[in-house]
Design an enzyme around this catalytic site. Structure first.
Site, PDB file in Angstrom:
ATOM      1  CB  SER A 140      38.163   3.501 -57.032  1.00 29.88           C
ATOM      2  OG  SER A 140      39.857   3.132 -57.269  1.00 29.88           O
ATOM      3  CE1 TYR A 153      39.194   8.278 -55.163  1.00 31.14           C
ATOM      4  CE2 TYR A 153      40.643   5.935 -55.649  1.00 31.14           C
ATOM      5  CZ  TYR A 153      39.843   7.028 -56.142  1.00 31.14           C
ATOM      6  OH  TYR A 153      39.283   6.819 -57.588  1.00 31.14           O
TER       7      TYR A 153
END
Length: 247
Positions: A140, A153
């Site tokens: 990501s 995350y």
């Protein structure tokens, strides 16, 4: 693109994974779709088969090593080999600042996003030894950009990029290319769950191109990265984010 490959796609029942499975099948590849969503995964495999493609669904919990081992074994037993993989299974952040995260929150996010990626790489690489192959780990843009209430995350996705770099060095001489793809905001179910859990992210992030990516745009990059056209690429961390990380 070389056709008639055997390719695993984790997280393949929705979002980027689903788009990648469809692109691969249309190009003639045999696709093993791995996901926890049995209904969506089986439907996707049927849809691909109905238009002449080759696909199978394997229910897979990427945090369970026996599940991952069985996923790879099914790909090899059904299609004769494993040439490539796109690992896109993942979960969003809990949407809390670090001091409010529980150890269970941390373990959940990192267990799927990082430990799950390790297990997939481990068994996919083992199946490619002696023949070579290519793997894309979907990380990501959060791996290189801090996002509010997203420590769990960001850490898990940054871990994926380190995992990829280390593995790429270990297996380059074996002819196995391993790269990371770092999408920015993408119009997927996971992104919508992330926004619902952490609405401050949408307020914080600015995307210069002015829109979210489509799953197909990100999937096309992943499919290219496992193609022969990317034969000199390994250990790379490629950001596809509409400019999100440059502002």
């Amino acid at each position: 693109m070389t056709t008639h490959r055997s390719v695993i796609v984790t997280g393949g029942a929705s979002g980027i994974g689903k788009a990648a499975a469809q692109l691969l099948a249309r190009a003639g590849d045999a696709v093993t779709i791995a996901d926890l969503d049995v209904t969506a995964g089986e439907q996707l495999a049927r849809n691909i088969a109905s238009v002449g493609g080759r696909a199978q669904f394997v229910r897979t919990d990427v945090t369970n090593e026996e599940n991952v081992r069985a996923m790879v074994a099914r790909a090899v037993s059904t299609f004769g080999k494993l040439d490539a993989a796109i690992n896109s299974a993942g979960v969003p952040q809990r949407g809390r600042p670090l001091h409010e995260l529980t150890a269970e929150d941390w373990d959940f996010c990192n267990g799927i996003n990082l430990r799950g990626m390790f297990l997939c790489l481990k068994h996919e690489i083992a199946a490619m030894l002696g023949t070579g192959g290519a793997i894309v780990a979907v990380s990501s843009a959060a791996a290189v950009k801090g996002l509010i209430n997203s420590t769990d995350y960001c850490a898990s996705k940054a871990g994926v990029t380190g995992l990829v770099r280390g593995a790429a060095v270990d297996y380059a001489e074996a002819g196995i290319r391993i790269n990371a793809l770092l999408p920015g905001g993408t119009d997927t179910p996971l992104a919508h769950r992330s926004s619902a859990a952490n609405p401050k992210v949408a307020q914080q992030v600015r995307i210069p191109v002015g829109r979210l990516a489509t799953p197909e745009e990100i999937a096309a990059s992943a499919v290219w990265m496992i193609s022969d056209q990317a034969s000199y690429m390994t250990g790379a961390c490629v950001v596809i984010d509409g400019g999100m990380t440059i502002v």
